[in-house]
Design a protein around this motif. Sequence first.
Motif, mmCIF file in Angstrom:
data_model
loop_
_atom_site.group_PDB
_atom_site.id
_atom_site.type_symbol
_atom_site.label_atom_id
_atom_site.label_comp_id
_atom_site.label_asym_id
_atom_site.label_seq_id
_atom_site.Cartn_x
_atom_site.Cartn_y
_atom_site.Cartn_z
ATOM 1 N N ALA A 189 52.212 -46.345 111.432
ATOM 2 C CA ALA A 189 51.003 -45.553 111.679
ATOM 3 C C ALA A 189 51.358 -44.138 112.124
ATOM 4 C CB ALA A 189 50.129 -46.238 112.725
ATOM 5 N N LEU A 190 52.281 -44.028 113.061
ATOM 6 C CA LEU A 190 52.644 -42.712 113.602
ATOM 7 C C LEU A 190 53.337 -41.848 112.549
ATOM 8 C CD1 LEU A 190 52.855 -40.828 116.065
ATOM 9 C CD2 LEU A 190 55.020 -41.962 116.619
ATOM 10 N N VAL A 191 54.399 -42.367 111.957
ATOM 11 C CA VAL A 191 55.163 -41.586 110.976
ATOM 12 C C VAL A 191 54.363 -41.412 109.687
ATOM 13 C CG1 VAL A 191 57.296 -41.511 109.627
ATOM 14 C CG2 VAL A 191 57.335 -42.379 111.968
ATOM 15 N N GLY A 192 53.629 -42.463 109.290
ATOM 16 C CA GLY A 192 52.840 -42.360 108.072
ATOM 17 C C GLY A 192 51.734 -41.332 108.174
ATOM 18 N N SER A 193 51.171 -41.160 109.357
ATOM 19 C CA SER A 193 50.127 -40.151 109.554
ATOM 20 C C SER A 193 50.711 -38.743 109.520
ATOM 21 C CB SER A 193 49.407 -40.382 110.882
ATOM 22 O OG SER A 193 48.793 -41.654 110.913
ATOM 23 N N ALA A 194 51.909 -38.590 110.068
ATOM 24 C CA ALA A 194 52.547 -37.270 110.088
ATOM 25 C C ALA A 194 53.115 -36.881 108.730
ATOM 26 C CB ALA A 194 53.654 -37.249 111.137
ATOM 27 N N THR A 195 53.480 -37.869 107.912
ATOM 28 C CA THR A 195 54.062 -37.579 106.588
ATOM 29 C C THR A 195 53.198 -38.223 105.508
ATOM 30 O OG1 THR A 195 55.539 -39.497 106.859
ATOM 31 C CG2 THR A 195 56.391 -37.344 107.525
ATOM 32 N N ILE A 235 56.700 -43.148 103.579
ATOM 33 C CA ILE A 235 57.746 -42.808 104.547
ATOM 34 C C ILE A 235 57.522 -43.576 105.843
ATOM 35 C CG2 ILE A 235 58.729 -40.933 105.931
ATOM 36 C CD1 ILE A 235 58.144 -39.036 103.649
ATOM 37 N N GLY A 236 56.249 -43.793 106.196
ATOM 38 C CA GLY A 236 55.940 -44.587 107.375
ATOM 39 C C GLY A 236 56.464 -46.008 107.257
ATOM 40 N N ILE A 237 56.372 -46.586 106.060
ATOM 41 C CA ILE A 237 56.889 -47.946 105.845
ATOM 42 C C ILE A 237 58.402 -47.975 106.042
ATOM 43 C CG2 ILE A 237 57.239 -49.732 104.100
ATOM 44 C CD1 ILE A 237 54.482 -48.959 102.975
ATOM 45 N N LEU A 238 59.103 -46.976 105.488
ATOM 46 C CA LEU A 238 60.560 -46.921 105.651
ATOM 47 C C LEU A 238 60.939 -46.743 107.121
ATOM 48 C CD1 LEU A 238 61.535 -44.687 102.587
ATOM 49 C CD2 LEU A 238 61.756 -47.175 102.807
ATOM 50 N N ALA A 239 60.175 -45.908 107.825
ATOM 51 C CA ALA A 239 60.448 -45.713 109.248
ATOM 52 C C ALA A 239 60.213 -46.998 110.030
ATOM 53 C CB ALA A 239 59.565 -44.586 109.794
ATOM 54 N N GLN A 270 44.789 -37.346 114.746
ATOM 55 C CA GLN A 270 45.388 -36.990 113.463
ATOM 56 C C GLN A 270 46.715 -37.715 113.236
ATOM 57 O OE1 GLN A 270 45.183 -35.073 116.095
ATOM 58 N NE2 GLN A 270 47.113 -33.975 116.450
ATOM 59 N N LEU A 271 47.262 -38.299 114.312
ATOM 60 C CA LEU A 271 48.499 -39.081 114.192
ATOM 61 C C LEU A 271 48.230 -40.572 114.020
ATOM 62 C CD1 LEU A 271 50.720 -37.379 116.924
ATOM 63 C CD2 LEU A 271 50.750 -37.011 114.447
ATOM 64 N N ASN A 272 46.996 -40.922 113.801
ATOM 65 C CA ASN A 272 46.661 -42.342 113.639
ATOM 66 C C ASN A 272 45.620 -42.509 112.532
ATOM 67 O OD1 ASN A 272 46.662 -45.081 114.089
ATOM 68 N ND2 ASN A 272 45.340 -45.007 115.888
ATOM 69 N N GLY A 313 65.346 -57.726 110.799
ATOM 70 C CA GLY A 313 64.509 -56.754 111.481
ATOM 71 C C GLY A 313 63.811 -55.822 110.507
ATOM 72 N N ALA A 314 64.517 -55.392 109.468
ATOM 73 C CA ALA A 314 63.913 -54.522 108.465
ATOM 74 C C ALA A 314 62.780 -55.243 107.726
ATOM 75 C CB ALA A 314 64.974 -54.051 107.478
ATOM 76 N N VAL A 315 62.987 -56.506 107.412
ATOM 77 C CA VAL A 315 61.936 -57.290 106.740
ATOM 78 C C VAL A 315 60.716 -57.422 107.647
ATOM 79 C CG1 VAL A 315 61.347 -59.564 105.801
ATOM 80 C CG2 VAL A 315 63.565 -58.544 105.289
ATOM 81 N N ALA A 316 60.946 -57.691 108.945
ATOM 82 C CA ALA A 316 59.832 -57.798 109.889
ATOM 83 C C ALA A 316 59.115 -56.463 110.049
ATOM 84 C CB ALA A 316 60.336 -58.291 111.245
ATOM 85 N N GLY A 317 59.855 -55.353 110.059
ATOM 86 C CA GLY A 317 59.217 -54.044 110.140
ATOM 87 C C GLY A 317 58.334 -53.771 108.941
ATOM 88 N N PHE A 318 58.790 -54.170 107.772
ATOM 89 C CA PHE A 318 57.976 -54.053 106.567
ATOM 90 C C PHE A 318 56.710 -54.898 106.701
ATOM 91 C CE2 PHE A 318 57.132 -55.702 102.183
ATOM 92 C CZ PHE A 318 56.634 -54.519 101.649
ATOM 93 N N GLY A 319 56.853 -56.106 107.247
ATOM 94 C CA GLY A 319 55.688 -56.954 107.472
ATOM 95 C C GLY A 319 54.728 -56.353 108.473
ATOM 96 N N GLY A 320 55.254 -55.685 109.506
ATOM 97 C CA GLY A 320 54.384 -55.052 110.485
ATOM 98 C C GLY A 320 53.585 -53.906 109.895
ATOM 99 N N SER A 321 54.173 -53.170 108.954
ATOM 100 C CA SER A 321 53.447 -52.054 108.334
ATOM 101 C C SER A 321 52.259 -52.534 107.516
ATOM 102 C CB SER A 321 54.401 -51.235 107.463
ATOM 103 O OG SER A 321 54.801 -51.967 106.305
ATOM 104 N N TRP A 322 52.206 -53.837 107.214
ATOM 105 C CA TRP A 322 51.068 -54.386 106.462
ATOM 106 C C TRP A 322 49.762 -54.127 107.195
ATOM 107 C CZ3 TRP A 322 47.404 -57.968 107.896
ATOM 108 C CH2 TRP A 322 46.593 -58.498 106.882
ATOM 109 N N TRP A 323 49.767 -54.254 108.532
ATOM 110 C CA TRP A 323 48.522 -54.063 109.283
ATOM 111 C C TRP A 323 48.020 -52.625 109.158
ATOM 112 C CZ3 TRP A 323 51.698 -58.004 111.054
ATOM 113 C CH2 TRP A 323 51.062 -59.213 111.338
ATOM 114 N N THR A 324 48.937 -51.673 109.255
ATOM 115 C CA THR A 324 48.547 -50.276 109.133
ATOM 116 C C THR A 324 48.000 -49.980 107.742
ATOM 117 O OG1 THR A 324 50.272 -49.663 110.713
ATOM 118 C CG2 THR A 324 49.350 -47.908 109.358
ATOM 119 N N ALA A 325 48.669 -50.506 106.723
ATOM 120 C CA ALA A 325 48.219 -50.266 105.354
ATOM 121 C C ALA A 325 46.903 -50.970 105.064
ATOM 122 C CB ALA A 325 49.287 -50.737 104.372
ATOM 123 N N ASP A 326 46.612 -52.051 105.782
ATOM 124 C CA ASP A 326 45.376 -52.789 105.558
ATOM 125 C C ASP A 326 44.209 -52.166 106.313
ATOM 126 O OD1 ASP A 326 43.902 -55.181 104.551
ATOM 127 O OD2 ASP A 326 43.766 -55.651 106.693
#
Length: 424
Positions: free
Chosen positions: A171-177, A181-185, A236-238, A320-333
């Motif tokens: 959410a934070l990085v994706g809003s700024a960029t 990129i937010g998913i990768l972060a 604007q960051l969210n 951890g990277a797989v779990a981070g990708f799973g966590g970004s699902w909520w932001t994208a949803d």
Amino acid sequence: MSVTDSPTPGNDAYVGMLESLSRTPEQEKRARNLGVGYFVAAGIALAIFVRGDGGTSTFTLGGDSSIGLPGIPLAWICAVVLAALGGVQISRGTAKLQNALLAAATILFIVTLMAWAAAGRQFSLTGTLHDALKAATPLVLGALAGILCERSGIINIAIEGLLLAGAFTSALVGSATNIWIGILAAMAVSAVLALVLAWLAIRFHVDQVIVGFAINFFVLGLTSFLDSRVLTRNPQLNGTGTISEWEIPGLSSIPILGPILFEQTFYVYAALALVAITTWMLFKTKWGLRTRAVGEHPKAAGTLGVNVLRRRYINVTIAGAVAGFGGSWWTADVGRFNENITNGRGFIALAVVLVGRHHPVGALMAALVFGFADGLALKFAFLNTGIPSEFLEMAPFLVTLLVVASVGRGAHVPAALGQPYEEQ
């Protein structure tokens, strides 16, 4: 007649008696508990479902296809079948067909529940299954993270924290960029947190369960603080926006299955692909063989030249990277981050790992059960069934308790899970 005589139609009762006498105390206890459960479910059908308004529920299957089910007759059938199964389980048990009968009885009860909830109205079955697959996606990704860790011998209680960290970071990085990129972060931050888990568990032999809970509480507190102090004051960051569903040409037009499987976001397709890839990697490659070896017999693996500690570090970091990708699902949803947005789904992912027997495909099947509970609760909220919203929110966790208690018992875990390892 001796016990070894082959059974005939005339001695079925005698054979059944021998089978009941040969059951172990554990089998007796499980059969008795299942029997009580069947009787409780039959009581619910009689007390609630039979007293519905009696309307016919119409289940739509996409297009013009639909099925009508009369609520009260179905409720009576459900009550009678469940009571009969309860009597059979308590009196003699059915060890060979126990799980199959449990699955059939569960499906019958759920169909009756849906018919009661949608009495006199339409119930989109394809829509519910579509939502179930969508809700199961982060559970699948969280469970894959758990499987990668535990197959390597590291207990990962921190799935909830890794998912939550991924949601906040995306959410934070994706809003700024931008959201990609937010998913990768998110993947990078959760991978670092997982590496901390591995470092403390492997290097200092800290209790892995305690480390996992510490990460969960740390991430929950940190994200809550930053949400109130940073995101709330800087909206604007969210605001990442959402990722729309991708329809696969041709496949999305398949009756019934098309809208369920092929009109989803890329997260669903990625999760299904990761299940297939992880299954192949674990059971068909040298990497998988070594991963399972360091989780089952690390000393033997070390003797054969496998670097056990490095394998564990790498696998936990990938998890951890797989779990981070799973966590970004909520932001994208949702399109933004909300405090504690994961709402305990990481702990359900732990249950998915257990019920799925530490196998990616088994985890997918278990996650679909919990996802269906989520989708059904959401559907009931719109049907105005009279069930309090608090109970609907509890549904996935209640299903988790029931499934783990009935199916998760006796699941094999890697022999060296949680045990520290010292290089020779």
